[in-house]
Design a protein around this motif. Structure first.
Motif, PDB file in Angstrom:
ATOM      1  N   LYS A 165       4.862  25.610   3.706  1.00  0.00           N
ATOM      2  CA  LYS A 165       5.113  25.026   5.011  1.00  0.00           C
ATOM      3  C   LYS A 165       5.036  23.506   5.001  1.00  0.00           C
ATOM      4  CE  LYS A 165       2.841  29.050   7.161  1.00  0.00           C
ATOM      5  NZ  LYS A 165       1.744  29.469   8.063  1.00  0.00           N
ATOM      6  N   VAL A 166       4.509  22.926   3.940  1.00  0.00           N
ATOM      7  CA  VAL A 166       4.220  21.491   3.917  1.00  0.00           C
ATOM      8  C   VAL A 166       5.403  20.737   3.331  1.00  0.00           C
ATOM      9  CG1 VAL A 166       2.684  19.696   3.057  1.00  0.00           C
ATOM     10  CG2 VAL A 166       1.758  21.945   3.725  1.00  0.00           C
ATOM     11  N   HIS A 167       5.790  19.676   4.047  1.00  0.00           N
ATOM     12  CA  HIS A 167       6.817  18.740   3.553  1.00  0.00           C
ATOM     13  C   HIS A 167       6.212  17.348   3.551  1.00  0.00           C
ATOM     14  CE1 HIS A 167      10.280  21.545   3.772  1.00  0.00           C
ATOM     15  NE2 HIS A 167       9.546  22.122   4.732  1.00  0.00           N
ATOM     16  N   ARG A 168       6.233  16.667   2.413  1.00  0.00           N
ATOM     17  CA  ARG A 168       5.632  15.348   2.294  1.00  0.00           C
ATOM     18  C   ARG A 168       6.641  14.369   1.678  1.00  0.00           C
ATOM     19  NH1 ARG A 168       0.960  17.828   0.030  1.00  0.00           N
ATOM     20  NH2 ARG A 168       1.379  16.782  -1.950  1.00  0.00           N
ATOM     21  N   LEU A 169       6.548  13.129   2.184  1.00  0.00           N
ATOM     22  CA  LEU A 169       7.320  12.007   1.625  1.00  0.00           C
ATOM     23  C   LEU A 169       6.314  10.930   1.240  1.00  0.00           C
ATOM     24  CD1 LEU A 169       9.947  10.420   1.022  1.00  0.00           C
ATOM     25  CD2 LEU A 169       9.862   9.585   3.371  1.00  0.00           C
ATOM     26  N   GLU A 170       6.245  10.597  -0.050  1.00  0.00           N
ATOM     27  CA  GLU A 170       5.276   9.637  -0.552  1.00  0.00           C
ATOM     28  C   GLU A 170       6.005   8.476  -1.211  1.00  0.00           C
ATOM     29  OE1 GLU A 170       2.633  11.633  -3.147  1.00  0.00           O
ATOM     30  OE2 GLU A 170       1.763  12.923  -1.585  1.00  0.00           O
ATOM     31  N   ILE A 171       5.592   7.245  -0.798  1.00  0.00           N
ATOM     32  CA  ILE A 171       6.127   6.018  -1.398  1.00  0.00           C
ATOM     33  C   ILE A 171       4.967   5.326  -2.080  1.00  0.00           C
ATOM     34  CG2 ILE A 171       7.275   3.810  -0.962  1.00  0.00           C
ATOM     35  CD1 ILE A 171       8.588   5.053   1.459  1.00  0.00           C
ATOM     36  N   GLU A 172       5.088   5.102  -3.361  1.00  0.00           N
ATOM     37  CA  GLU A 172       3.976   4.590  -4.172  1.00  0.00           C
ATOM     38  C   GLU A 172       3.513   3.217  -3.692  1.00  0.00           C
ATOM     39  OE1 GLU A 172       3.055   3.536  -8.868  1.00  0.00           O
ATOM     40  OE2 GLU A 172       4.908   4.525  -8.259  1.00  0.00           O
ATOM     41  N   SER A 173       4.458   2.274  -3.522  1.00  0.00           N
ATOM     42  CA  SER A 173       4.121   0.925  -3.070  1.00  0.00           C
ATOM     43  C   SER A 173       5.129   0.538  -1.994  1.00  0.00           C
ATOM     44  CB  SER A 173       4.153  -0.073  -4.235  1.00  0.00           C
ATOM     45  OG  SER A 173       3.864  -1.382  -3.778  1.00  0.00           O
ATOM     46  N   SER A 174       4.658   0.396  -0.783  1.00  0.00           N
ATOM     47  CA  SER A 174       5.567   0.153   0.330  1.00  0.00           C
ATOM     48  C   SER A 174       6.109  -1.274   0.289  1.00  0.00           C
ATOM     49  CB  SER A 174       4.857   0.397   1.665  1.00  0.00           C
ATOM     50  OG  SER A 174       3.747  -0.489   1.796  1.00  0.00           O
ATOM     51  N   SER A 175       7.318  -1.413   0.766  1.00  0.00           N
ATOM     52  CA  SER A 175       7.968  -2.718   0.887  1.00  0.00           C
ATOM     53  C   SER A 175       8.473  -2.867   2.318  1.00  0.00           C
ATOM     54  CB  SER A 175       9.126  -2.841  -0.101  1.00  0.00           C
ATOM     55  OG  SER A 175      10.140  -1.908   0.195  1.00  0.00           O
ATOM     56  N   LEU A 176       8.961  -4.063   2.603  1.00  0.00           N
ATOM     57  CA  LEU A 176       9.449  -4.313   3.965  1.00  0.00           C
ATOM     58  C   LEU A 176      10.637  -3.431   4.304  1.00  0.00           C
ATOM     59  CD1 LEU A 176       9.181  -8.200   4.130  1.00  0.00           C
ATOM     60  CD2 LEU A 176       7.612  -6.511   5.077  1.00  0.00           C
ATOM     61  N   HIS A 177      11.424  -3.087   3.283  1.00  0.00           N
ATOM     62  CA  HIS A 177      12.586  -2.234   3.542  1.00  0.00           C
ATOM     63  C   HIS A 177      12.195  -0.821   3.918  1.00  0.00           C
ATOM     64  CE1 HIS A 177      15.238  -5.355   2.128  1.00  0.00           C
ATOM     65  NE2 HIS A 177      14.504  -5.499   1.041  1.00  0.00           N
ATOM     66  N   ASP A 178      10.937  -0.463   3.665  1.00  0.00           N
ATOM     67  CA  ASP A 178      10.501   0.894   3.984  1.00  0.00           C
ATOM     68  C   ASP A 178      10.177   1.047   5.463  1.00  0.00           C
ATOM     69  OD1 ASP A 178      10.763   1.655   1.338  1.00  0.00           O
ATOM     70  OD2 ASP A 178       8.739   0.997   0.832  1.00  0.00           O
ATOM     71  N   GLN A 186       0.846  -1.190   0.000  1.00  0.00           N
ATOM     72  CA  GLN A 186       0.000   0.000   0.000  1.00  0.00           C
ATOM     73  C   GLN A 186       0.885   1.245   0.000  1.00  0.00           C
ATOM     74  OE1 GLN A 186      -3.319  -0.097  -0.308  1.00  0.00           O
ATOM     75  NE2 GLN A 186      -3.069  -2.340  -0.513  1.00  0.00           N
ATOM     76  N   PRO A 187       0.352   2.383  -0.477  1.00  0.00           N
ATOM     77  CA  PRO A 187       1.168   3.606  -0.493  1.00  0.00           C
ATOM     78  C   PRO A 187       1.432   4.109   0.927  1.00  0.00           C
ATOM     79  CG  PRO A 187      -1.061   4.077  -1.243  1.00  0.00           C
ATOM     80  CD  PRO A 187      -0.972   2.578  -1.133  1.00  0.00           C
ATOM     81  N   LEU A 188       2.575   4.743   1.067  1.00  0.00           N
ATOM     82  CA  LEU A 188       2.998   5.305   2.349  1.00  0.00           C
ATOM     83  C   LEU A 188       3.176   6.804   2.170  1.00  0.00           C
ATOM     84  CD1 LEU A 188       4.147   5.186   5.249  1.00  0.00           C
ATOM     85  CD2 LEU A 188       6.373   4.650   4.243  1.00  0.00           C
ATOM     86  N   LYS A 189       2.508   7.588   3.053  1.00  0.00           N
ATOM     87  CA  LYS A 189       2.577   9.049   2.958  1.00  0.00           C
ATOM     88  C   LYS A 189       2.903   9.615   4.343  1.00  0.00           C
ATOM     89  CE  LYS A 189      -0.715   9.419  -0.871  1.00  0.00           C
ATOM     90  NZ  LYS A 189      -1.983  10.054  -1.350  1.00  0.00           N
ATOM     91  N   LEU A 190       3.988  10.374   4.371  1.00  0.00           N
ATOM     92  CA  LEU A 190       4.390  11.075   5.589  1.00  0.00           C
ATOM     93  C   LEU A 190       4.216  12.566   5.359  1.00  0.00           C
ATOM     94  CD1 LEU A 190       7.614   9.094   6.568  1.00  0.00           C
ATOM     95  CD2 LEU A 190       5.360   8.948   7.612  1.00  0.00           C
ATOM     96  N   HIS A 191       3.652  13.307   6.381  1.00  0.00           N
ATOM     97  CA  HIS A 191       3.268  14.700   6.199  1.00  0.00           C
ATOM     98  C   HIS A 191       3.641  15.473   7.464  1.00  0.00           C
ATOM     99  CE1 HIS A 191       0.722  18.108   4.896  1.00  0.00           C
ATOM    100  NE2 HIS A 191       0.440  18.220   6.182  1.00  0.00           N
TER     101      HIS A 191
END
Length: 1234
Positions: A566-579, A529-534
């Motif tokens: 002010k917004v900083h985002r990190l988005e990973i399209e498809s998460s893996s175990l290494h994430d 699933q995608p991973l989004k950090l905000h």
């Protein structure tokens, strides 16, 4: 522009004179003189050099002004705050010459400037105004070599240092003289280059050492440093002082700081190095050229070319001599007074250029840089009598130029130097303290509008290009440095530099306080699933970096990093175990950070597909170690349970255990057994779900061993065996069997087949008879070979023997028949238990067993027979395998006794004298033949033997004579007589009993001379019944009477003892010796022999040489001999003769020559003939004949070979027919003689 400082160092280190303005405000020019040594003829006439006033000759033609290259010099200008910063000062120099001739600088109004000496090949005059292309300069040198002076013959060193802090490798440094001469090729006795590196300070030091300098070493030098795309260089001068120094003249270019090249020796080149390889020219071939005239009529920029062309090496000295040549100045016809050589005026001021005409009517034109000047408010022309005046108002930098005035065909020129007043700073820069992203504006006010200033940051000029962050603007006398978006890197000391001073201020840029509006949140994300950090922070324009577990995250196709205000985002399209891990956002420039923990969860799964096992079945051979590793996945790591049926397999199991680690689980069975077969279940559980899987394990093994084989039939070297298949085949079909056998007493089994036997029966062969054997079976399947079966019962291959051989009749009486035979040729491994003798009456078929029990002997007597009857006899050999085929006599036997004449068979060792020592036992056996039993009698020396002295025992076939303890009286010849009715046979045996001999009878000293003694003695009376073989002589000193042996085995009865000690007195004794040993006593000389000193006369006795020559005489004759067919036989005899005789052997009077069956030897008079494996036809009369010059002798003997062959056997042996016929005839003759 600021004016150059009026004081500087000349090349020799002396200060130049200051230039003061004259009455009209124009600075007087320094005197510039060109001294040329006069030609030799002028010096010879004693002429003195005369300096002229610089006026041109009347017939001189005006020339166009010639431009000279402009140079830039660095001049330290004092600032208001006392700091000295190098400022670039551009000085333009214009030069005008007339008719290409060089005149002195000074009084003449048209005096040309000295040229800039070219280095190397030089530049054309028209190229001097072109800018010089130089590589990009960067600050590499932290210490540059400085100009210096030194006396001739001295030493000097120049040092250049480069900091290696930011350099990856050593920079490249080159040293040059002038423009192009590389000094690396000139190193040697006078020039050395050295490089060192200090590791602590990280500084490269480059040194150039000049040793014992010469005058021509002076000149301009250059040091160039290169590192990748960076370049730096530094020029310096070296002056070599001569013994006498001339007056120093002021160079105008040095006064105005044009360049260091204005010095007299700038760029001087040592042409001697270039002329070393030139071919020397003959003096008579050199053209007659006056170099002085060429140099006087040439332009200064052509001096080097002329010097190189005509081989002038000391150009500098030549130019000094040219300066001393007097100049003849031509008087001008148009000008009464020309323009001054140069004028100086302050910027904004006014200048008057005045010329006095000789003819006021002449038309006058003014020029600026060759362009005619028209009257204007800027330029005003005035006339005062013969004076013509040009006034230049409001002088600016553009008015700094070369001016000339033309009157008819004549011209005079001058230069105008506009002196700029220093620009002073009226209002300095103020310090600024602000935060990032703010606008910074630094303001400074100077004393003059439009002045040139330079902004610096930390001592480095601020870049003001199009893409630069810095903007520079000016408004009147105010100058601004603007930074629109300040950053923390903009913190530093900023300064503005003007010609009249500098001003500096410190700018401090701090970060804005960080505010976190939204922090990072811990998350759990399903795998894939995608991973989004905000997060949201203030200030918004602050960039930042994302980290995972301390590692910097870089954006890629899968990872996107977004920053919007002010917004900083990190988005990973498809998460893996290494994430999964700890994520951190660090705003740039701040010590604060935002963190969150991300967990990637995944339902457990068992990946059985990667095992590639059909039907998930694992096959393992029993006894091997099984380690079944099955990949699993799941996040967090799932709990794994292995089960077999209802039994859970624990990790702490001893032989069977389950282990889970990382991304796989394993089942380990250290030693697999058959019971380990079955289905194994795997259960995985974690917070994301549960998964199960099943694996089947099949344990295969070798088959069980078969039952013990049966051996029903046994042959002579074979047997027949059968067995049953094993009860358990190990889970794999039986492929075949291996058979092994061994001897019962052995422990080593031998395999009988290498190819599998599919049947359950086999016939081993090639066994040894009589040896007990055992056999066993191995069953084989696809896994391997089973254990061996139990061995079979021991069995022994046996075979009956062949029939007995050579059955013959040995004896016949009136009621008995004795037969004898030989063992069978083939007995076999079963051995031989005995023989069975059978007989039957001729004409009947009933065989009667004569011996109820087996007889082991090969001779048997059949008793109880009817006299006169005829019987047939046969014999069988019996062993464990049974009776052999019978051996039967060919003819019937008549039961009737037969008389056989007696025959004594004397053994070979008794045919010669039988010798024994006293006290030894004598036991002699003499066989004989005869039927019926012969009568045996013994005589000694013709008298009957006393039974008390000698014991005699007789049997049917031999007679034994025995003496328990022999004495010498038992010696003698014994006669044996064997009698059967009227038939008699006799034999004589010679017995000799020997003992130790007695001592010699008399030993006398025959003579004594020097150290020698002659002894003579007589043989002993008693020789011990054996020949004396030698004597042993001993000596003893009379003082000690200790005996020492002089010689042993001495054969004569006289001897000379030598090497005796002078002054000693000796006794001698002698032992006699025979085959038994030395005599028990010795005979001692009655008198002693005194060895006296030399000088005594020796009495010599005359004697006659004995003649040892004699005819051959046999001392031991040949003896009649019996030989056994097939065994080697020898004939021996001994002969004495001198000279050595020739020995000839003959058979039946025929000489034996080159026959390989005979070998002849002769050693010390003993002659031997060896007959190799004789046959009956080798029997006959043998003769040994010895021949020398004195005569001949021969001896004969008869050889009889026993064990004859039949005609058929001789034919089989390949004996020729004539030899067979000869043998048969001889055999008949022998039988007739018997």
């Amino acid at each position: 522009m600021p004016e150059p400082t009026k004081k500087d160092e000349t090349p020799n280190g002396q200060p130049e004179e200051s230039v003061a303005p004259d009455s009209n405000g124009v600075l007087p020019l320094p005197e510039i003189s060109l001294k040329v040594s006069p030609p030799p003829e002028a010096v010879a006439e004693g002429q003195e050099p005369v300096e002229t006033d610089g006026t041109q000759p009347e017939h001189a033609e005006p020339a166009e002004p010639e431009p000279v290259q402009a140079v830039v010099a660095q001049e330290p200008i004092p600032a208001e705050n006392g700091s000295n910063q190098p400022q670039p000062v551009e000085v333009g120099v214009k030069e005008q010459a007339e008719s290409g001739k060089t005149t002195e600088k000074g009084e003449g109004p048209c005096s040309p400037r000295p040229p800039v000496w070219s280095l190397g090949e030089g530049q054309a005059p028209e190229d001097l105004d072109k800018p010089i292309d130089t590589p990009p300069r960067s600050t590499l040198l932290i210490e540059s070599p400085q100009s210096a002076s030194m006396p001739v013959g001295g030493d000097i060193s120049f040092v250049a240092k480069v900091e290696a802090k930011d350099l990856l490798r050593k920079p490249t440094v080159k040293w040059f003289k002038g423009k192009w001469m590389d000094l690396a090729s000139k190193t040697g006795k006078h020039l050395q280059l050295k490089e060192t590196f200090e590791r602590q300070t990280k500084i490269h030091t480059f040194e150039m050492h000049i040793i014992k300098a010469k005058e021509n070493y002076a000149g301009n030098y250059r040091c160039e440093v290169t590192y990748k795309d960076k370049f730096d260089s530094c020029s310096f001068d070296l002056e070599v002082k001569e013994a006498e120094t001339g007056s120093q003249n002021i160079d105008i270019r040095s006064a105005f700081k044009r360049s260091s090249e204005g010095q007299e020796d700038a760029g001087e080149l040592d042409f001697s190095g270039l002329l070393k390889h030139r071919e020397p020219k003959q003096e008579d071939e050199a053209p007659d050229v006056d170099v002085w005239d060429i140099l006087k009529n040439a332009r200064p920029d052509q001096y080097e070319k002329i010097a190189f062309m005509y081989g002038i090496t000391d150009l500098r000295g030549l130019l000094r001599r040219m300066k001393k040549i007097p100049k003849q100045e031509k008087k001008s016809e148009a000008f009464a007074k020309k323009l001054e050589p140069a004028y100086q005026v302050d910027k904004g001021g006014k200048i008057r250029l005045v010329v006095d005409l000789a003819d006021p009517t002449v038309e006058l034109k003014w020029y600026k840089n060759g362009q005619e000047i028209r009257p204007s408010p800027k330029y005003i022309f005035e006339h005062k009598g013969t004076q013509r005046i040009m006034v230049i108002n409001n002088c600016s930098v553009n008015d700094d130029a070369a001016y000339s005035v033309a009157a008819g065909d004549e011209k005079c020129a001058t230069e105008l130097f506009v002196k700029e007043l220093p620009v002073k700073i009226v209002k300095g820069v103020e310090p600024v303290k602000t935060t990032v992203n703010e606008r910074i504006e630094l303001e400074c006010e100077v004393s003059e509008e439009g002045a040139q200033v330079k902004w610096m940051k930390n001592g480095v000029e601020v870049p003001t290009g199009v893409r630069s962050r810095y903007r520079v603007k000016s408004e009147g006398t105010k100058h601004f440095l603007v930074i629109d978006d300040a950053s923390k890197e903009d913190t530093g000391t900023y300064s503005i530099m003007a010609s009249g001073g500098t001003s500096e201020a410190h700018v401090q840029v701090d970060l804005k306080p960080l505010k976190i509006y939204q922090d990072l949140q811990d998350m759990k994300v399903m795998l894939g699933q995608p991973l989004k950090l905000h997060c949201e922070i203030y200030p918004g324009n602050v960039p930042g970096r994302w980290y995972r577990n301390g590692q910097l995250i870089q954006p890629n196709d899968r990872i996107t990093i977004i920053h919007r205000n002010k917004v900083h985002r990190l988005e990973i399209e498809s998460s893996s175990l290494h994430d999964a891990g700890d994520y951190t956002f660090v705003p740039e420039g701040y010590s604060q950070s935002l963190s969150a923990k991300i967990h990637i969860i995944d339902p457990p799964r068992v990946h059985l597909d990667s095992l590639n096992f059909p039907d998930n079945t694992v096959t393992i051979v029993a006894g091997n170690k099984l380690r079944l590793e099955i990949p699993i996945s799941g996040e967090p790591a799932p709990r794994v349970v292995w089960m077999k049926g209802e039994r859970v397999i624990l990790e702490s199991g001893h032989r069977v255990r389950a282990e889970t680690y990382g991304d796989q689980t394993s089942l380990t069975i250290d030693i697999t057994e058959r019971e380990d077969s079955g289905n194994y279940k795997i259960v995985l559980q974690n917070e994301a779900g549960e998964a199960t899987a099943s694996v089947k394990i099949k344990v295969v093994d070798i088959p069980d061993p078969p039952e013990a084989p049966l051996v029903p039939v046994v042959g002579g070297d074979w047997c027949s065996m059968t067995w049953e298949a094993p009860k358990y085949d190990g889970g794999s079909p039986i492929l075949g069997y291996f058979i092994e056998r061994k001897k019962k007493q052995s422990s080593r089994w031998m395999r009988l087949n290498f190819d599998l036997i599919k049947e359950t029966s086999f016939e081993p062969k090639k066994m040894i008879e009589g040896v007990p054997y055992e056999v066993r079976i191995f069953a084989v399947n696809a896994i391997g070979v089973s254990k061996p079966s139990e061995p079979s019962k021991a069995f022994t291959p046996l075979a009956v023997t062949s029939e007995p051989t050579m059955l013959v009749v040995d004896d016949v009486t009136d009621n008995t028949v004795t037969v004898k035979w030989r063992p069978p040729e083939t007995i076999g491994a079963a051995g031989l238990d005995g023989y069975l003798v059978e007989y039957c009456i001729e004409g009947a078929n009933d065989w009667v067993v004569s011996n109820k029990e087996l007889t082991e002997k090969t001779k048997y007597t059949i008793t109880g027979l009817t006299p006169g009857s005829k019987i047939l006899v046969r014999v069988r050999a019996i062993n464990a395998a049974g009776p052999s085929p019978p051996r039967t006599l060919q003819h019937a036997i008549l039961v009737k006794e037969v008389i056989e004449p007696p025959k004594i068979r004397v053994p070979r060792h008794l045919k010669q004298t039988y010798t024994r020592r006293v006290g030894e036992a004598v036991n002699l056996v003499v066989p004989f033949m005869g039927k019926p039993r012969p009568k045996v009698t013994w005589l000694k020396e013709g008298k009957p033997i006393e039974p008390t002295h000698v014991s005699i025992r007789n049997t049917d076939c031999d007679s034994i004579i025995f003496i328990r303890k022999a004495e010498r009286s038992h010696s003698g010849k014994y006669e044996m007589t064997v009698q059967v009715e009227n038939h008699v046979d006799t034999a004589i045996i010679d017995i000799q009993i020997v003992d130790l001999p007695g001592p010699p009878q008399c030993v006398t000293i025959e003579d004594v001379w020097g150290g020698n003694v002659a002894l003579v003695w007589t043989p002993p009376k008693d020789n011990g019944n054996a020949p004396i073989t030698g004597y042993t002589i001993q000596k003893a000193d009379k003082k000690t009477m200790e005996w020492f042996t002089c010689i042993e085995q001495y054969h004569r009865t006289c001897i000379t003892i030598t090497e005796l000690v002078v002054g000693n007195e000796y006794f001698f004794r002698i032992y006699s010796e025979n085959m038994c040993g030395l005599s028990e006593a010795a005979t001692v000389t009655k008198k002693s022999a005194l060895i006296v000193k030399e000088g005594m006369q020796l009495k010599t006795h005359e004697f006659n040489d004995r003649d040892f020559k004699e005819a051959p005489k046999f001392t031991q004759p040949l003896i009649n001999t019996f030989a056994i067919a097939g065994y080697n036989a020898t004939l021996n005899c001994s002969v004495r003769a001198n000279p050595r005789p020739k020995v000839i052997w003959m058979k039946n009077k025929i000489t034996i020559l080159d026959d390989p069956r005979y070998r002849m030897f002769s050693n010390q008079g003993v002659c031997t003939l060896e007959i190799r494996k004789p046959s009956p036809y080798d029997g006959g009369m043998y003769t040994c004949k010895a021949i020398n010059d004195l005569g001949e002798a021969q001896v004969d003997c008869k050889l009889e070979v026993k064990g004859g062959f039949t005609f058929y056997e001789l034919m089989q042996r390949g004996v020729p027919l004539h030899l067979i016929d000869k043998y048969m005839n001889e055999h008949k003759i022998v039988e007739q003689e018997k």
